[in-house]
Design a protein around this motif. Sequence first.
Motif, PDB file in Angstrom:
ATOM      1  N   LEU A 176       5.339  16.436  42.385  1.00  0.00           N
ATOM      2  CA  LEU A 176       6.395  15.429  42.308  1.00  0.00           C
ATOM      3  C   LEU A 176       6.373  14.525  43.532  1.00  0.00           C
ATOM      4  CD1 LEU A 176       9.588  17.389  41.123  1.00  0.00           C
ATOM      5  CD2 LEU A 176       8.255  15.744  39.818  1.00  0.00           C
ATOM      6  N   LEU A 177       6.464  13.235  43.299  1.00  0.00           N
ATOM      7  CA  LEU A 177       6.721  12.280  44.375  1.00  0.00           C
ATOM      8  C   LEU A 177       8.234  12.149  44.453  1.00  0.00           C
ATOM      9  CD1 LEU A 177       5.892  10.113  46.450  1.00  0.00           C
ATOM     10  CD2 LEU A 177       5.809   8.473  44.550  1.00  0.00           C
ATOM     11  N   VAL A 178       8.809  12.671  45.521  1.00  0.00           N
ATOM     12  CA  VAL A 178      10.262  12.709  45.656  1.00  0.00           C
ATOM     13  C   VAL A 178      10.707  11.912  46.868  1.00  0.00           C
ATOM     14  CG1 VAL A 178      10.632  14.888  44.452  1.00  0.00           C
ATOM     15  CG2 VAL A 178      10.083  14.915  46.890  1.00  0.00           C
ATOM     16  N   MET A 232       5.572  17.047  46.569  1.00  0.00           N
ATOM     17  CA  MET A 232       5.914  18.467  46.610  1.00  0.00           C
ATOM     18  C   MET A 232       5.590  19.158  45.283  1.00  0.00           C
ATOM     19  SD  MET A 232       7.187  19.041  49.583  1.00  0.00           S
ATOM     20  CE  MET A 232       7.718  18.044  50.979  1.00  0.00           C
ATOM     21  N   PRO A 233       5.360  20.471  45.322  1.00  0.00           N
ATOM     22  CA  PRO A 233       5.173  21.220  44.075  1.00  0.00           C
ATOM     23  C   PRO A 233       6.463  21.203  43.261  1.00  0.00           C
ATOM     24  CG  PRO A 233       4.502  22.519  45.992  1.00  0.00           C
ATOM     25  CD  PRO A 233       5.238  21.337  46.512  1.00  0.00           C
ATOM     26  N   MET A 234       6.314  21.043  41.964  1.00  0.00           N
ATOM     27  CA  MET A 234       7.508  21.030  41.121  1.00  0.00           C
ATOM     28  C   MET A 234       8.249  22.359  41.200  1.00  0.00           C
ATOM     29  SD  MET A 234       7.977  20.147  37.073  1.00  0.00           S
ATOM     30  CE  MET A 234       7.668  18.412  37.281  1.00  0.00           C
ATOM     31  N   ALA A 235       7.498  23.448  41.348  1.00  0.00           N
ATOM     32  CA  ALA A 235       8.120  24.775  41.353  1.00  0.00           C
ATOM     33  C   ALA A 235       9.191  24.901  42.429  1.00  0.00           C
ATOM     34  CB  ALA A 235       7.059  25.849  41.547  1.00  0.00           C
ATOM     35  N   THR A 236       8.950  24.312  43.608  1.00  0.00           N
ATOM     36  CA  THR A 236       9.907  24.455  44.705  1.00  0.00           C
ATOM     37  C   THR A 236      10.902  23.310  44.776  1.00  0.00           C
ATOM     38  OG1 THR A 236       8.330  23.393  46.229  1.00  0.00           O
ATOM     39  CG2 THR A 236       8.299  25.797  46.114  1.00  0.00           C
ATOM     40  N   VAL A 263      15.912  18.381  42.698  1.00  0.00           N
ATOM     41  CA  VAL A 263      16.030  17.144  41.909  1.00  0.00           C
ATOM     42  C   VAL A 263      17.164  17.289  40.902  1.00  0.00           C
ATOM     43  CG1 VAL A 263      14.867  15.672  40.216  1.00  0.00           C
ATOM     44  CG2 VAL A 263      13.613  16.496  42.219  1.00  0.00           C
ATOM     45  N   GLU A 264      17.202  18.439  40.245  1.00  0.00           N
ATOM     46  CA  GLU A 264      18.237  18.649  39.224  1.00  0.00           C
ATOM     47  C   GLU A 264      19.635  18.654  39.832  1.00  0.00           C
ATOM     48  OE1 GLU A 264      15.795  21.259  35.883  1.00  0.00           O
ATOM     49  OE2 GLU A 264      16.749  22.310  37.549  1.00  0.00           O
ATOM     50  N   SER A 265      19.758  19.086  41.079  1.00  0.00           N
ATOM     51  CA  SER A 265      21.067  19.117  41.737  1.00  0.00           C
ATOM     52  C   SER A 265      21.435  17.785  42.382  1.00  0.00           C
ATOM     53  CB  SER A 265      21.090  20.212  42.802  1.00  0.00           C
ATOM     54  OG  SER A 265      20.194  19.897  43.862  1.00  0.00           O
ATOM     55  N   GLY A 266      20.507  16.828  42.376  1.00  0.00           N
ATOM     56  CA  GLY A 266      20.783  15.524  42.966  1.00  0.00           C
ATOM     57  C   GLY A 266      20.543  15.432  44.464  1.00  0.00           C
ATOM     58  N   GLN A 267      20.021  16.510  45.058  1.00  0.00           N
ATOM     59  CA  GLN A 267      19.759  16.483  46.500  1.00  0.00           C
ATOM     60  C   GLN A 267      18.541  15.632  46.840  1.00  0.00           C
ATOM     61  OE1 GLN A 267      20.115  20.997  46.554  1.00  0.00           O
ATOM     62  NE2 GLN A 267      20.828  20.493  48.605  1.00  0.00           N
ATOM     63  N   LEU A 268      17.631  15.521  45.892  1.00  0.00           N
ATOM     64  CA  LEU A 268      16.473  14.644  46.014  1.00  0.00           C
ATOM     65  C   LEU A 268      16.338  13.856  44.718  1.00  0.00           C
ATOM     66  CD1 LEU A 268      13.754  17.034  47.535  1.00  0.00           C
ATOM     67  CD2 LEU A 268      15.135  15.325  48.749  1.00  0.00           C
ATOM     68  N   GLY A 272       0.649  13.918  37.483  1.00  0.00           N
ATOM     69  CA  GLY A 272      -0.284  14.087  36.375  1.00  0.00           C
ATOM     70  C   GLY A 272      -0.313  12.908  35.426  1.00  0.00           C
ATOM     71  N   LEU A 273      -1.247  12.960  34.492  1.00  0.00           N
ATOM     72  CA  LEU A 273      -1.402  11.850  33.543  1.00  0.00           C
ATOM     73  C   LEU A 273      -0.296  11.808  32.495  1.00  0.00           C
ATOM     74  CD1 LEU A 273      -5.268  11.894  32.926  1.00  0.00           C
ATOM     75  CD2 LEU A 273      -3.937  10.122  34.101  1.00  0.00           C
ATOM     76  N   THR A 274       0.370  12.940  32.268  1.00  0.00           N
ATOM     77  CA  THR A 274       1.445  12.983  31.281  1.00  0.00           C
ATOM     78  C   THR A 274       2.746  13.394  31.947  1.00  0.00           C
ATOM     79  OG1 THR A 274       0.914  15.283  30.712  1.00  0.00           O
ATOM     80  CG2 THR A 274      -0.147  13.559  29.407  1.00  0.00           C
ATOM     81  N   ARG A 275       3.851  12.974  31.384  1.00  0.00           N
ATOM     82  CA  ARG A 275       5.159  13.324  31.934  1.00  0.00           C
ATOM     83  C   ARG A 275       5.407  14.825  31.814  1.00  0.00           C
ATOM     84  NH1 ARG A 275       9.676   8.613  30.852  1.00  0.00           N
ATOM     85  NH2 ARG A 275       8.349   6.813  31.391  1.00  0.00           N
ATOM     86  N   ALA A 276       6.214  15.328  32.721  1.00  0.00           N
ATOM     87  CA  ALA A 276       6.525  16.755  32.734  1.00  0.00           C
ATOM     88  C   ALA A 276       7.655  17.057  31.756  1.00  0.00           C
ATOM     89  CB  ALA A 276       6.927  17.186  34.143  1.00  0.00           C
ATOM     90  N   PRO A 277       7.488  18.059  30.890  1.00  0.00           N
ATOM     91  CA  PRO A 277       8.565  18.411  29.960  1.00  0.00           C
ATOM     92  C   PRO A 277       9.884  18.711  30.660  1.00  0.00           C
ATOM     93  CG  PRO A 277       6.532  19.507  29.339  1.00  0.00           C
ATOM     94  CD  PRO A 277       6.282  18.874  30.672  1.00  0.00           C
ATOM     95  N   ALA A 278       9.820  19.248  31.877  1.00  0.00           N
ATOM     96  CA  ALA A 278      11.045  19.581  32.609  1.00  0.00           C
ATOM     97  C   ALA A 278      11.774  18.333  33.110  1.00  0.00           C
ATOM     98  CB  ALA A 278      10.716  20.491  33.791  1.00  0.00           C
ATOM     99  N   LEU A 279      11.047  17.205  33.235  1.00  0.00           N
ATOM    100  CA  LEU A 279      11.644  15.944  33.702  1.00  0.00           C
ATOM    101  C   LEU A 279      11.135  14.799  32.828  1.00  0.00           C
ATOM    102  CD1 LEU A 279      11.201  16.416  37.570  1.00  0.00           C
ATOM    103  CD2 LEU A 279      13.374  16.493  36.313  1.00  0.00           C
TER     104      LEU A 279
END
Length: 321
Positions: free
Chosen positions: A125-127, A202-206, A211-216, A223-230
């Motif tokens: 993730l580019l955060v 950063m790794p999506m795992a960490t 991101v989900e909490s709005g802190q970042l 990757g070439l395709t969007r992540a199902p989690a986002l």
Amino acid sequence: MKLHRLAFTTVLLALTSASALAQNYPNRPIRVLVPFAAGGAVDTLARLVGQKLSENLGQPVIIENRPGAGGNLASDVLAKAPPDGYTVLQTVNGLAISPSLYKTLPFNVEKDFIAVTQIVQSQLLLVANPKLEANNVAELIKLAKAKPGSLNYGSTGVGNPLSLTMEMLKSAAGIEVQPVTYRGDAPANAALIAGEIQLGVMPMATTLPLVESGQLKALAVGGLTRAPALPNVPTVAETIPGFDSTSWQSYFVPAGTPREIVLRLQQETAKALKNPDVIERLKAGGNEGVGSTPEEFDRVFRADIIKFAKIIADAKIPKLD
């Protein structure tokens, strides 16, 4: 004539011994070397998959953390281990990076190891800090060009997949972003949240929970395709066509390990990755199970060696001792 018979007998005995080893495999615990400290993303996955492998193989799978030398310490242990399938290395793209990053290595990544299987593919993730005046890659590029030298990012080590992804982005976009070094993902993320730095790869795992909490805020996935989690977060490639940077975790064994054992490890890993509980836990961490054949992953591994060599050369990263 006697020499020919002796040579034939020696080869036959070696083949018979390897066949017997493979047929009885495994009959004792298997150790999985992890080149990072306990509690990190690689260690967590090693214990998750290792538990399922243990159940499938009927032998304990022991996780042995061997951090040090940028991951090369564990790789060196593997290179010197007997080629019997009882010592396995679980590692990341760093193994494909090391030949171009270090002046010398105590092993040859293309000759001393056999690629068993890619366990997972992980999105990067580019955060950014939520206050950054950019919400996507196009806006980031515009901001960086309007204020050259004003942006910085959290680096967790020269030449690792995270920093090289940022180098790829800088080169492709023609922008400059300064690195600020941290000792790991956690302190880098903390600095991002505090606004000490503006960006990070950063790794999506960490990073997903932050991101989900709005802190970042997530600007893009690598990757070439969007992540199902986002699903609402675009890829970098949607702004810079062809951009592709993900991370993998994979198994390797020493060169010379019998093919039957390599295939057994690959097949049982692929089976473990199809377990519903494993699938759910992988998704929660932004990982996608793969379980590729040795040949499939070997092609990926060798292509990455070439890719990272070019990135390091283009970025003019000096080789490490």
